[in-house]
Design a protein around this motif. Sequence first.
Motif, mmCIF file in Angstrom:
data_model
loop_
_atom_site.group_PDB
_atom_site.id
_atom_site.type_symbol
_atom_site.label_atom_id
_atom_site.label_comp_id
_atom_site.label_asym_id
_atom_site.label_seq_id
_atom_site.Cartn_x
_atom_site.Cartn_y
_atom_site.Cartn_z
ATOM 1 N N UNK A 384 71.972 89.397 19.810
ATOM 2 C CA UNK A 384 71.547 90.520 18.970
ATOM 3 C C UNK A 384 70.604 91.487 19.697
ATOM 4 N N UNK A 385 70.289 91.194 20.959
ATOM 5 C CA UNK A 385 69.584 92.196 21.769
ATOM 6 C C UNK A 385 70.578 93.220 22.304
ATOM 7 N N UNK A 386 71.854 92.816 22.350
ATOM 8 C CA UNK A 386 72.871 93.716 22.909
ATOM 9 C C UNK A 386 73.717 94.396 21.845
ATOM 10 N N UNK A 387 73.888 93.722 20.700
ATOM 11 C CA UNK A 387 74.746 94.284 19.644
ATOM 12 C C UNK A 387 74.016 94.192 18.311
ATOM 13 N N UNK A 388 74.424 95.067 17.367
ATOM 14 C CA UNK A 388 73.760 95.053 16.051
ATOM 15 C C UNK A 388 74.385 94.038 15.102
ATOM 16 N N UNK A 389 75.694 93.766 15.311
ATOM 17 C CA UNK A 389 76.383 92.814 14.444
ATOM 18 C C UNK A 389 77.544 92.188 15.209
ATOM 19 N N UNK A 390 78.123 91.164 14.605
ATOM 20 C CA UNK A 390 79.235 90.446 15.236
ATOM 21 C C UNK A 390 80.459 90.565 14.318
ATOM 22 N N UNK A 391 81.625 90.792 14.909
ATOM 23 C CA UNK A 391 82.869 90.833 14.127
ATOM 24 C C UNK A 391 83.810 89.763 14.653
ATOM 25 N N UNK A 436 97.365 90.833 6.012
ATOM 26 C CA UNK A 436 98.130 89.763 5.404
ATOM 27 C C UNK A 436 99.047 89.127 6.438
ATOM 28 N N UNK A 437 99.193 87.818 6.338
ATOM 29 C CA UNK A 437 100.159 87.094 7.168
ATOM 30 C C UNK A 437 101.021 86.269 6.217
ATOM 31 N N UNK A 438 102.308 86.476 6.236
ATOM 32 C CA UNK A 438 103.224 85.808 5.301
ATOM 33 C C UNK A 438 102.755 85.932 3.843
ATOM 34 N N UNK A 439 102.353 87.115 3.471
ATOM 35 C CA UNK A 439 101.887 87.401 2.108
ATOM 36 C C UNK A 439 100.608 86.652 1.722
ATOM 37 N N UNK A 440 99.863 86.202 2.714
ATOM 38 C CA UNK A 440 98.579 85.548 2.435
ATOM 39 C C UNK A 440 97.471 86.327 3.146
ATOM 40 N N UNK A 441 96.327 86.464 2.469
ATOM 41 C CA UNK A 441 95.256 87.297 3.024
ATOM 42 C C UNK A 441 94.552 86.685 4.238
ATOM 43 N N UNK A 442 94.085 87.571 5.105
ATOM 44 C CA UNK A 442 93.330 87.178 6.301
ATOM 45 C C UNK A 442 91.929 87.770 6.172
ATOM 46 N N UNK A 443 90.910 86.979 6.544
ATOM 47 C CA UNK A 443 89.528 87.445 6.410
ATOM 48 C C UNK A 443 88.910 87.860 7.738
ATOM 49 N N UNK A 444 88.151 88.970 7.678
ATOM 50 C CA UNK A 444 87.359 89.436 8.823
ATOM 51 C C UNK A 444 85.902 89.202 8.447
ATOM 52 N N UNK A 445 85.130 88.574 9.348
ATOM 53 C CA UNK A 445 83.714 88.403 9.005
ATOM 54 C C UNK A 445 82.818 89.250 9.895
ATOM 55 N N UNK A 446 81.753 89.728 9.262
ATOM 56 C CA UNK A 446 80.730 90.477 9.982
ATOM 57 C C UNK A 446 79.421 89.709 9.799
ATOM 58 N N UNK A 447 78.718 89.485 10.910
ATOM 59 C CA UNK A 447 77.471 88.708 10.876
ATOM 60 C C UNK A 447 76.365 89.552 11.509
ATOM 61 N N UNK A 448 75.162 89.482 10.945
ATOM 62 C CA UNK A 448 74.052 90.286 11.471
ATOM 63 C C UNK A 448 72.801 89.424 11.611
#
Lengths: 468, 96
Positions: A384-391, A436-448
Amino acid sequence: MGVKKLNELTIIEVQKGLRNKSFSVKDLTKACFKQIRKTDDKLKAFVLLREKESLSLAEKYDQELKENPEVFAQKPLFGIPIAVKDNFCTKGIKTTASADILKDFIPPYNATVVEKMLAAGAIMVGKTNMDAWAHGSSTEASDFFTTKNPHDLTRTPGGSSGGSAAAVASNQVIAAIGSETAGSIRQPAAWCGIVGLKPTYGRVSRWGLIPMASSTDSPGPLTKTVEDAAIILSVLAGKDERDATTSLEPVKDYSRELKRKTKNLTLGVPQEYFLPKMDEKVVLTVKKAIKKLEKIGFKTKKISLFDPKYAIAVYTIIMRAEVSSNLGRYDGIRFGGFRKNFGQEAKRRIMLGSHVLSSGYFDQYYLHAQKLRAVIVQDFEKVFKEVEAIAAPTSPSVALKVGKAAKDLLFGEMQDILVEASAMAGLPGISLNCGWVNNLPVGLQIVAPQFREEIILKVAHAYEKSGL
Amino acid sequence: MTKKKLDLDYLTQLGNLPLTRKEKKLFQKQLEDSISYVEILKELDVNKIEPAVQVTKLINVYRSDKAGKPLSQKQALSNAAKVKGGYFVTKRIKWE
């Protein structure tokens, strides 16, 4: 696209509709119960429903709104039907944590989270199913029944807040409350295609939350949009004298923060979080989402984080140690049933936890894990010294079929491989749908970094606003 | 017979968990498998590292010295399995 039904609305849309008198609180509450009756036989998101009480409160609120059209300023969740995970104590209302031992437990007090939510005008329509004691990531470890995924009834909604996630995703309610020890909000949100926010440890009070691992338990919202998550977080967050681990850090107006411009944020993309054995289509979907974040205007940077395969082991040891201690209170004397009635998963966790804490093993397991936890904390501080958040991806896969959990001893821990390190470091994280993959949702997370919920909300909101 | 990695009788005693013989057999294998997995940690050297005690760096947390409103005796006893004369009833506790 047709006109949305009332139960399909977001908090913001509901408030607009109530202000314009397009519908009443009672209409809205009725629409939610209609949807619950229509879908819950199959979904099984709820362990308890409060239809009569909710409708009579709705009537009362309609009267209040007539007398005070500005009520939303004092009550930010006014008239919103909300589902609550069944590990939050609710005064005079059965609270089971989906565990047989607590099947008749009626708390004499409300959890702080429940108190705040009700004071903000929410209508608690019912309590949702979960893995018993929050031990699991699919609701299959519930001592009562398994909740199903609204996108595919042969699959689980994830867990442990699986009932809450399924209720929101199937529009049974406008929003829900869950809790996360490591993954229990973000993973079911990802698998159900909704927004799940795990606040910083200590941002939201744990008082009245039936504990799993007290050093990481964090209550938080599951919602249809990022804006709604911001509204609920503003209600729930803050110092609570009854939970000494809550922080004095001032609570921001997260909804207002969303409207402020994001400038030059750099997002770190940890290479280790695209696991070698991960579902390739999930990898591609998340990488595409990260490209989109770049298009919106965020800078991205490859970073390196503590290897998740070790994080699983650190988390397993620490969590089970705390579980064995926390479940020690169930003596069958003051409240709850007898210890022989713990489910198998709880028994396994108590024994493994007792083992890693026992004389002769404490140093090689528990102490070793706590030292590595310090390493994980420092690892994030450095990044977190180099970036503001993580994806990163939230989960290595889309929702799995019912029945998978029983075959894998560390199922919960394995499913939550990509959220365990941040949970142990007490960091805030949000998961939102990114494809979506095969009509199922995919999650993206952001962490700070700790207490920077506004950053993850802003990034997620910018992504959501840009359209999928 | 190879030495067992886990003494299940001892652990059930520590955890105060009455287990059936069948459960003991099942758990012995399962818990040993889980322990084998977490042993991956031993690959990492932690020699000079101080353990994390907590992660949000709070110190000296006090509440104001005011009495709160406690549960009434009736409320506190409301979920008890057995009550007599305003007390919880337990089995006799005896150290041997």
